[in-house]
Scaffold this motif. Structure first.
Motif, PDB file in Angstrom:
ATOM      1  N   GLU A  26      -5.860  35.141 -58.155  1.00  0.00           N
ATOM      2  CA  GLU A  26      -6.957  36.060 -58.451  1.00  0.00           C
ATOM      3  C   GLU A  26      -6.452  37.452 -58.812  1.00  0.00           C
ATOM      4  O   GLU A  26      -7.213  38.256 -59.337  1.00  0.00           O
ATOM      5  N   ASP A 128     -17.223  36.538 -50.293  1.00  0.00           N
ATOM      6  CA  ASP A 128     -18.362  37.268 -50.839  1.00  0.00           C
ATOM      7  C   ASP A 128     -18.125  38.776 -50.764  1.00  0.00           C
ATOM      8  O   ASP A 128     -18.461  39.507 -51.719  1.00  0.00           O
ATOM      9  N   HIS A 130     -15.251  40.320 -50.801  1.00  0.00           N
ATOM     10  CA  HIS A 130     -14.262  40.677 -51.822  1.00  0.00           C
ATOM     11  C   HIS A 130     -14.890  40.666 -53.209  1.00  0.00           C
ATOM     12  O   HIS A 130     -14.611  41.549 -54.038  1.00  0.00           O
ATOM     13  N   LEU A 131     -15.739  39.699 -53.495  1.00  0.00           N
ATOM     14  CA  LEU A 131     -16.384  39.625 -54.805  1.00  0.00           C
ATOM     15  C   LEU A 131     -17.327  40.805 -55.017  1.00  0.00           C
ATOM     16  O   LEU A 131     -17.384  41.381 -56.117  1.00  0.00           O
ATOM     17  N   ILE A 132     -18.076  41.191 -53.979  1.00  0.00           N
ATOM     18  CA  ILE A 132     -18.996  42.333 -54.101  1.00  0.00           C
ATOM     19  C   ILE A 132     -18.203  43.620 -54.360  1.00  0.00           C
ATOM     20  O   ILE A 132     -18.592  44.438 -55.216  1.00  0.00           O
ATOM     21  N   GLU A 134     -15.281  43.877 -55.741  1.00  0.00           N
ATOM     22  CA  GLU A 134     -14.733  43.819 -57.100  1.00  0.00           C
ATOM     23  C   GLU A 134     -15.803  44.148 -58.135  1.00  0.00           C
ATOM     24  O   GLU A 134     -15.538  44.868 -59.103  1.00  0.00           O
ATOM     25  N   ARG A 135     -17.001  43.671 -57.944  1.00  0.00           N
ATOM     26  CA  ARG A 135     -18.091  43.961 -58.889  1.00  0.00           C
ATOM     27  C   ARG A 135     -18.448  45.455 -58.859  1.00  0.00           C
ATOM     28  O   ARG A 135     -18.745  46.037 -59.914  1.00  0.00           O
ATOM     29  N   ARG A 136     -18.419  46.059 -57.693  1.00  0.00           N
ATOM     30  CA  ARG A 136     -18.703  47.500 -57.620  1.00  0.00           C
ATOM     31  C   ARG A 136     -17.620  48.308 -58.329  1.00  0.00           C
ATOM     32  O   ARG A 136     -17.915  49.312 -58.991  1.00  0.00           O
ATOM     33  N   GLU A 138     -15.909  47.261 -60.880  1.00  0.00           N
ATOM     34  CA  GLU A 138     -16.149  47.060 -62.305  1.00  0.00           C
ATOM     35  C   GLU A 138     -17.289  47.946 -62.802  1.00  0.00           C
ATOM     36  O   GLU A 138     -17.245  48.458 -63.934  1.00  0.00           O
ATOM     37  N   GLU A 139     -18.319  48.115 -61.980  1.00  0.00           N
ATOM     38  CA  GLU A 139     -19.438  48.968 -62.389  1.00  0.00           C
ATOM     39  C   GLU A 139     -19.000  50.422 -62.562  1.00  0.00           C
ATOM     40  O   GLU A 139     -19.468  51.121 -63.469  1.00  0.00           O
ATOM     41  N   SER A 142     -17.121  50.539 -65.811  1.00  0.00           N
ATOM     42  CA  SER A 142     -18.046  50.349 -66.934  1.00  0.00           C
ATOM     43  C   SER A 142     -18.866  51.606 -67.195  1.00  0.00           C
ATOM     44  O   SER A 142     -19.211  51.908 -68.347  1.00  0.00           O
ATOM     45  N   ARG A 148     -22.052  49.250 -70.936  1.00  0.00           N
ATOM     46  CA  ARG A 148     -23.284  48.580 -70.520  1.00  0.00           C
ATOM     47  C   ARG A 148     -24.532  49.420 -70.806  1.00  0.00           C
ATOM     48  O   ARG A 148     -25.610  49.106 -70.324  1.00  0.00           O
TER      49      ARG A 148
END
Length: 285
Positions: A26, A128, A130-132, A134-136, A138-139, A142, A148
């Motif tokens: 990952e 979950d 770790h995924l949250i 990572e998404r933050r 990325e935001e 971005s 976006r």
């Protein structure tokens, strides 16, 4: 969570049932240009990257895991991009921001550590979190890149592109205290110790060889002549062996030349004994 601990197993659809699954990590290994540490977090691997910045997996000294978003050198040099980064961090939940650097550091790239992430115990809750995180992260990146933002009206002409998008190296960072030797693995520590011992042995061997070569060296000839305060040197000659063919001295005594008690005979040394003395070689120049 390290780059070697986080992975995903993928099995191709046409593969046999007993075929081993292909392991896809990952996070990718850090590159030489990546900082080993930002703030209190040690970076372990790359999670993703775009023109605005990089996502890293990281952990601090206590073992707390986090996702670090850091700007590139191009976006970090743009005041508007830095402001968008700060605004995006302020919009995150308060408990999601573990640490960040000061926005007033104009010479450094902005970064933020996003969490919390519990230890990887194999449960779905840890994945979950770790995924949250990572998404933050990325935001935040971005928002800097503005990829976006919805388009208003019909698309016409060339697409929008930031002038700094080609400068994708990680932004400037400052590390204090220095990362080593804390970041070294046990094998690296032993290699460093052995290298230092080897250097010390080579230096000791060089000093020993120099002592062997020059321990029986003869003194310098002739001896340096040190003039007296008057600018003259008194020479005493005491021959011990007569020259060949001159015979031996009378009564078996050895002649000795000693300085007289009268005026001392001086040998000019190029240093004038007194200024303005006639005949002194120093007055001719």
């Amino acid at each position: 969570m390290t780059a070697t601990e986080s992975h995903t197993e993928v099995r191709p659809a046409d593969a046999p049932a007993d075929a081993p699954a292909r392991v896809i990590p990952e996070s990718l290994p850090l590159q030489p240009e990546d900082p080993p540490r930002v703030g209190e977090f040690w970076l372990r691997g790359r999670l993703g990257a775009n023109a605005a910045g990089y996502l890293y997996t990281a952990s601090d000294e206590t073992g707390r895991d986090a996702v670090v978003a850091m700007m590139t050198e191009g976006s970090a040099d743009d005041a508007a991009a830095r402001e968008r980064f700060v605004n995006a961090v302020d919009e995150l939940p308060e408990d999601a921001v573990l640490a960040h650097n000061d926005a007033d550091d104009d010479d450094l790239a902005l970064w933020v550590a996003v969490g919390p992430i519990r230890a990887d115990d194999g449960s779905s809750a840890a994945s979950d979190e770790h995924l949250i995180a990572e998404r933050r992260g990325e935001e935040v990146l971005s928002a800097v890149l503005m990829d976006r933002v919805p388009h208003v009206g019909r698309l016409r002409g060339p697409d929008f592109r930031h002038y700094w998008e080609s400068r994708r190296r990680p932004g400037l960072f400052r590390i204090w205290p220095l990362p080593w030797p804390n970041a070294l693995r046990p094998a690296s520590r032993w290699a460093l110790v052995l290298a230092l011992l080897t250097m010390a042995l080579i230096m000791a061997l060089a000093v020993f060889l120099a002592w062997l070569l020059f321990r029986h060296a003869a003194p310098l000839e002739p001896q340096p002549v040190i003039p007296t305060p008057t600018g003259t040197v008194t020479v005493t000659i005491t021959p011990t062996t007569p020259p060949p063919g001159t015979g031996s001295p009378t009564n078996g005594t050895t002649p000795s030349l000693t300085p007289s008690t009268g005026p001392t005979t001086g040998i000019p040394t190029g240093i004038p004994s007194s200024p303005g003395t006639p005949g002194d070689p120093g007055d001719k120049f």
